[in-house]
Design a protein around this motif. Structure first.
Motif, mmCIF file in Angstrom:
data_model
loop_
_atom_site.group_PDB
_atom_site.id
_atom_site.type_symbol
_atom_site.label_atom_id
_atom_site.label_comp_id
_atom_site.label_asym_id
_atom_site.label_seq_id
_atom_site.Cartn_x
_atom_site.Cartn_y
_atom_site.Cartn_z
ATOM 1 N N GLY A 12 1.076 1.140 -42.658
ATOM 2 C CA GLY A 12 1.331 2.077 -41.556
ATOM 3 C C GLY A 12 2.461 1.667 -40.637
ATOM 4 N N ASN A 13 2.768 0.363 -40.645
ATOM 5 C CA ASN A 13 3.745 -0.151 -39.687
ATOM 6 C C ASN A 13 4.124 -1.570 -40.103
ATOM 7 O OD1 ASN A 13 3.915 -1.985 -37.005
ATOM 8 N ND2 ASN A 13 4.765 0.032 -36.573
ATOM 9 N N TYR A 14 5.374 -1.939 -39.810
ATOM 10 C CA TYR A 14 5.825 -3.315 -40.067
ATOM 11 C C TYR A 14 6.463 -3.829 -38.777
ATOM 12 C CZ TYR A 14 8.519 -7.196 -42.035
ATOM 13 O OH TYR A 14 9.068 -8.431 -42.291
ATOM 14 N N ALA A 15 5.937 -4.919 -38.243
ATOM 15 C CA ALA A 15 6.390 -5.418 -36.944
ATOM 16 C C ALA A 15 6.874 -6.848 -37.077
ATOM 17 C CB ALA A 15 5.238 -5.356 -35.933
ATOM 18 N N TRP A 16 7.969 -7.150 -36.354
ATOM 19 C CA TRP A 16 8.453 -8.520 -36.372
ATOM 20 C C TRP A 16 8.807 -8.948 -34.963
ATOM 21 C CZ3 TRP A 16 11.060 -4.276 -37.979
ATOM 22 C CH2 TRP A 16 12.403 -4.108 -37.641
ATOM 23 N N SER A 17 9.823 -9.801 -34.807
ATOM 24 C CA SER A 17 10.041 -10.472 -33.536
ATOM 25 C C SER A 17 10.367 -9.507 -32.400
ATOM 26 C CB SER A 17 11.188 -11.479 -33.690
ATOM 27 O OG SER A 17 12.405 -10.802 -33.966
ATOM 28 N N GLU A 18 10.107 -9.958 -31.182
ATOM 29 C CA GLU A 18 10.513 -9.268 -29.952
ATOM 30 C C GLU A 18 10.065 -7.807 -29.913
ATOM 31 O OE1 GLU A 18 14.698 -11.002 -28.776
ATOM 32 O OE2 GLU A 18 14.641 -10.635 -30.944
ATOM 33 N N ASP A 39 5.661 -14.359 -28.459
ATOM 34 C CA ASP A 39 5.286 -15.331 -27.433
ATOM 35 C C ASP A 39 5.025 -16.681 -28.127
ATOM 36 O OD1 ASP A 39 4.063 -15.993 -24.655
ATOM 37 O OD2 ASP A 39 2.566 -16.660 -26.129
ATOM 38 N N PRO A 40 5.707 -17.744 -27.694
ATOM 39 C CA PRO A 40 5.579 -19.027 -28.409
ATOM 40 C C PRO A 40 4.142 -19.539 -28.490
ATOM 41 C CG PRO A 40 7.425 -19.092 -26.888
ATOM 42 C CD PRO A 40 6.701 -17.808 -26.613
ATOM 43 N N ASN A 41 3.348 -19.350 -27.443
ATOM 44 C CA ASN A 41 1.961 -19.824 -27.509
ATOM 45 C C ASN A 41 1.179 -19.077 -28.583
ATOM 46 O OD1 ASN A 41 2.288 -21.665 -25.338
ATOM 47 N ND2 ASN A 41 2.131 -19.953 -23.909
ATOM 48 N N GLU A 42 1.381 -17.770 -28.637
ATOM 49 C CA GLU A 42 0.702 -16.977 -29.674
ATOM 50 C C GLU A 42 1.240 -17.338 -31.057
ATOM 51 O OE1 GLU A 42 0.591 -12.746 -28.911
ATOM 52 O OE2 GLU A 42 0.441 -13.121 -26.754
ATOM 53 N N ASP A 43 2.544 -17.614 -31.121
ATOM 54 C CA ASP A 43 3.124 -17.974 -32.421
ATOM 55 C C ASP A 43 2.538 -19.281 -32.956
ATOM 56 O OD1 ASP A 43 4.702 -15.712 -32.640
ATOM 57 O OD2 ASP A 43 6.462 -16.654 -31.726
ATOM 58 N N ILE A 44 2.308 -20.224 -32.076
ATOM 59 C CA ILE A 44 1.671 -21.485 -32.501
ATOM 60 C C ILE A 44 0.292 -21.185 -33.091
ATOM 61 C CG2 ILE A 44 0.699 -23.670 -31.663
ATOM 62 C CD1 ILE A 44 3.061 -23.573 -29.515
ATOM 63 N N THR A 90 15.227 -14.580 -35.301
ATOM 64 C CA THR A 90 16.118 -14.739 -34.130
ATOM 65 C C THR A 90 15.391 -14.582 -32.790
ATOM 66 O OG1 THR A 90 16.885 -12.427 -33.782
ATOM 67 C CG2 THR A 90 18.018 -13.692 -35.499
ATOM 68 N N GLY A 91 14.051 -14.511 -32.809
ATOM 69 C CA GLY A 91 13.327 -14.102 -31.605
ATOM 70 C C GLY A 91 13.088 -15.171 -30.552
ATOM 71 N N TRP A 92 13.337 -16.448 -30.859
ATOM 72 C CA TRP A 92 13.080 -17.500 -29.877
ATOM 73 C C TRP A 92 14.378 -17.972 -29.232
ATOM 74 C CZ3 TRP A 92 10.175 -20.428 -34.270
ATOM 75 C CH2 TRP A 92 8.850 -19.979 -34.349
ATOM 76 N N THR A 93 14.270 -18.385 -27.981
ATOM 77 C CA THR A 93 15.352 -19.179 -27.398
ATOM 78 C C THR A 93 15.184 -20.618 -27.904
ATOM 79 O OG1 THR A 93 13.973 -19.581 -25.482
ATOM 80 C CG2 THR A 93 15.537 -17.738 -25.325
ATOM 81 N N MET A 94 16.173 -21.463 -27.659
ATOM 82 C CA MET A 94 16.122 -22.817 -28.234
ATOM 83 C C MET A 94 14.924 -23.619 -27.732
ATOM 84 S SD MET A 94 20.077 -24.035 -28.588
ATOM 85 C CE MET A 94 20.605 -23.488 -26.987
ATOM 86 N N HIS A 95 14.624 -23.504 -26.440
ATOM 87 C CA HIS A 95 13.501 -24.310 -25.937
ATOM 88 C C HIS A 95 12.174 -23.792 -26.479
ATOM 89 C CE1 HIS A 95 11.813 -21.630 -22.724
ATOM 90 N NE2 HIS A 95 13.033 -21.129 -22.729
ATOM 91 N N GLN A 140 15.101 -19.072 -39.273
ATOM 92 C CA GLN A 140 15.971 -18.377 -38.314
ATOM 93 C C GLN A 140 15.306 -18.271 -36.934
ATOM 94 O OE1 GLN A 140 19.181 -17.037 -39.312
ATOM 95 N NE2 GLN A 140 19.583 -16.729 -37.148
ATOM 96 N N PRO A 141 15.168 -19.423 -36.251
ATOM 97 C CA PRO A 141 14.471 -19.386 -34.966
ATOM 98 C C PRO A 141 15.218 -18.608 -33.888
ATOM 99 C CG PRO A 141 15.426 -21.564 -35.367
ATOM 100 C CD PRO A 141 15.542 -20.786 -36.650
ATOM 101 N N CYS A 142 16.548 -18.711 -33.890
ATOM 102 C CA CYS A 142 17.328 -18.195 -32.754
ATOM 103 C C CYS A 142 18.425 -17.240 -33.221
ATOM 104 C CB CYS A 142 17.965 -19.352 -31.981
ATOM 105 S SG CYS A 142 16.780 -20.581 -31.400
ATOM 106 N N GLU A 143 19.070 -16.634 -32.249
ATOM 107 C CA GLU A 143 20.065 -15.598 -32.525
ATOM 108 C C GLU A 143 21.314 -16.147 -33.242
ATOM 109 O OE1 GLU A 143 19.716 -12.307 -31.528
ATOM 110 O OE2 GLU A 143 21.667 -11.729 -32.326
#
Ligand code: MG
Length: 368
Positions: A18-24, A169-174, A196-201, A219-222
């Protein structure tokens, strides 16, 4: 042989889930795919397909593919579809950039070349390695428990490689990564793809928090430089995808030791001709690959299968069967997954036959 015409079709590909969801928070409900049929004076015709992952993934969008084809196709009438190198140079001279516009034309001409030669595209791309190729399943972004349940469900269907859509959200991603890894066997492979959805930190926090797990970071970052910074500060195996869009990008990244695996998406490179060049370069450089595309149905899946099956097995990290995610079949003969694996068709060309009753009338035609 001469190109005498083009038929360009639009087709909607709804998703089983029904749907495909990814970063941001990005998501797609129905894929908008474009099918190109290249006609020739030989009686052979060929088919290609391009399906961007919506307009917010790469610099590509579905309507743009069709506008670009309307611009480009008339300039290819009379050219020889069998001379793929020359045809690609003609396309590049006629239109700067826009590889995704050119991809379906190039794939259709490989289909024609295979039919003319009496060989599957797989053979023309270098030969068939092994019986089949191992597929991954992309796990759409949801709460951790639901994603883990989906990993289990698809594992029960035979998949052994999983690409977890994180970059939220990094906490949810963990939590997502830990929950998914929990239900897998040690021989299964798990990739956390942040698209590409995370900033470096944020990327460093997640990589640090899952450093005890058997997981790849993708591909962590942009930007390339941001990804390289994360790469240099984690021990986890590392995949580059969105920033790998050219031979030059591969050479720079290989020189920097910026990745262990790269994702080769056919339409990101502009078709099978250039994706094969990238694939062969990666083999020479010792870099393993995921062979895939941005998305698509039966024709994209067939093209992927030929490139993947002609890749030396030790360099094929995994591949994908996009046609199993969507409810609409657009061609007969495309690979069908069996136990998390697929094989390239053995009949000449791509080995697919358009389902014209599904495609309906072309959105436009170009003829001599
Ligand atoms: Mg990716």
């Amino acid at each position: 042989m001469k190109i005498t015409g083009f038929r360009v079709y639009q087709v909607d590909l709804p998703l089983h889930e029904g749907n495909y969801a990814w970063s941001e928070g990005k998501s797609v409900d129905v894929f908008d795919s474009t099918v190109v049929e290249v006609l020739t004076d030989s009686g052979h015709s060929g088919v290609g397909e391009v399906c961007p992952l919506g307009p917010v993934y790469l610099p590509a969008f579905a309507a743009g593919a069709r506008v670009g084809l309307a611009e480009l196709c008339p300039q290819l009438l009379g050219h020889n579809p069998l001379e793929l190198g020359r045809l690609n140079r003609t396309m590049d001279a006629a239109m700067k950039g826009h590889p995704y516009v050119k991809s379906a034309i190039d794939v259709a001409c490989w289909d024609i070349l295979g039919k003319q030669a009496g060989l599957p595209v797989c053979s023309l791309l270098g030969g068939r390695y092994g019986d089949d190729v191992v597929l991954y399943r992309a796990i759409s972004q949801q709460p951790a428990a639901q994603m883990a349940a989906n990993v289990k469900g698809y594992r029960d269907e035979g998949y052994r490689r999983f690409q977890l859509k994180v970059g939220g959200d990094p906490n949810e991603d963990i939590e997502r990564i830990r929950a998914a890894r929990e239900i897998l066997e040690p021989t299964d492979k798990l990739v956390a793809d942040a698209n590409t959805g995370w900033t470096m930190h944020e990327a460093m926090r997640v990589a640090g928090a899952v450093a005890d797990l058997d997981v790849y970071i993708e591909q962590p970052c942009e930007s390339y430089r941001q990804c390289l910074s994360v790469r240099r500060n984690t021990q986890l195996p590392f995949v580059l995808d969105e920033v790998i869009d050219s031979i030059d990008a591969i050479l720079v990244a290989a020189s920097d030791c910026a990745m262990d695996v790269v994702n080769i998406k056919i339409s990101k490179f502009g078709g099978l001709t250039k994706a094969r060049q990238a694939r062969d370069l990666c083999v020479s450089l010792g870099v393993a690959m995921t062979i895939e595309d941005t998305w698509g149905g039966d024709i994209v899946t067939a093209a992927i299968s030929h490139l993947a099956h002609s890749t030396p097995t030790e360099f094929l990290f995994t591949s994908t069967d996009f046609n199993s995610y969507v409810t609409q079949s657009i061609a007969d003969g495309a690979p069908q997954r069996e136990d998390g694996r697929m094989r390239a068709p053995t009949s000449p060309g791509l080995g697919v036959e358009l389902r014209r009753e599904v495609l309906g009338d072309p959105v436009f035609s170009i003829d001599f």
